[in-house]
Design an enzyme around this catalytic site. Structure first.
Site, mmCIF file in Angstrom:
data_model
loop_
_atom_site.group_PDB
_atom_site.id
_atom_site.type_symbol
_atom_site.label_atom_id
_atom_site.label_comp_id
_atom_site.label_asym_id
_atom_site.label_seq_id
_atom_site.Cartn_x
_atom_site.Cartn_y
_atom_site.Cartn_z
ATOM 1 N N THR A 178 -4.559 2.477 -3.554
ATOM 2 C CA THR A 178 -3.964 2.702 -2.116
ATOM 3 C C THR A 178 -5.072 2.239 -1.061
ATOM 4 O O THR A 178 -4.955 2.231 -0.111
ATOM 5 C CB THR A 178 -3.703 4.143 -1.902
ATOM 6 N N HIS A 184 6.899 0.178 6.041
ATOM 7 C CA HIS A 184 7.543 0.665 7.189
ATOM 8 C C HIS A 184 6.865 1.439 8.010
ATOM 9 O O HIS A 184 6.124 2.183 7.693
ATOM 10 C CB HIS A 184 8.997 1.183 6.636
#
Length: 191
Positions: A168, A111
């Site tokens: 990541t 998001h």
């Protein structure tokens, strides 16, 4: 442009839109059937309906959880251990002979980071804007249990990701990597 087209292009989209919900309901319905089925041939047929494509001799242990299924591609001779979760709003590419440990998570969705950019309104009500980026896992790779792979990550071939790692960023071919955030520890080549 439909919300499903926006999702496929990596643009911000409404995850509560009818076309997105229909894809998700299909995927969660199939995975629910898979998790409750005990017949090996029927389980294989359900997975072939669920995934975008699946090679021969793939094993998925239940319970298994997935958002859509139609965006996941799994190469032959790969194993997905129990209690794994795939949020596959974007493509998940899993190579051949990949071992995925229990409780492993792959997330393709995210998001906007700024709060006012996350929230939107539609006729159907409020929702959080969502975006998705593909995840790639190279052949002959082993992902340890309870690892988490974040959106947009590429993991190279013959790479080992240690248990509990949070990946990541991209990992190259032929390495052993671990940690939070996941970092290369050493090369992974035969002696």
């Amino acid at each position: 442009m439909t919300e499903a087209e926006k999702q496929a292009c990596g643009q911000l989209y409404n995850p509560t839109a009818a076309d997105i919900c229909a894809m998700r309901e299909r995927g969660t319905g199939l995975v629910r059937r898979f998790n409750s089925c005990e017949d090996a041939a029927e389980r294989d047929e359900i997975l072939r309906q669920l995934f975008a494509d699946m090679g021969e001799n793939v094993r998925v242990n239940s319970p298994f959880f997935i958002d859509f299924g139609c965006h996941t591609h799994i190469g032959r001779d790969s194993v997905i251990n129990l209690n794994c979760t795939f949020l596959d709003a974007a493509d998940i590419w899993i190579g051949e002979r990949v071992l995925i440990g229990p409780d492993m998570k792959i997330y393709t969705t995210f998001h906007p980071s700024y709060a006012s950019d996350r929230f939107a309104e539609a006729e159907s009500g409020h929702y959080f804007l969502t975006q998705a980026e593909a995840v790639h896992i190279g052949s002959d790779t082993w992902i340890g249990g309870n690892a988490t792979i974040l959106p947009g990550v590429y993991i190279g071939e013959n790479t080992v990701i240690g248990a509990g790692s949070v990946v990541t960023r991209d990992m190259p071919d032929h390495v052993i990597a671990a940690g939070n955030p996941c970092r290369v520890i050493r090369e992974n080549r035969p002696a």
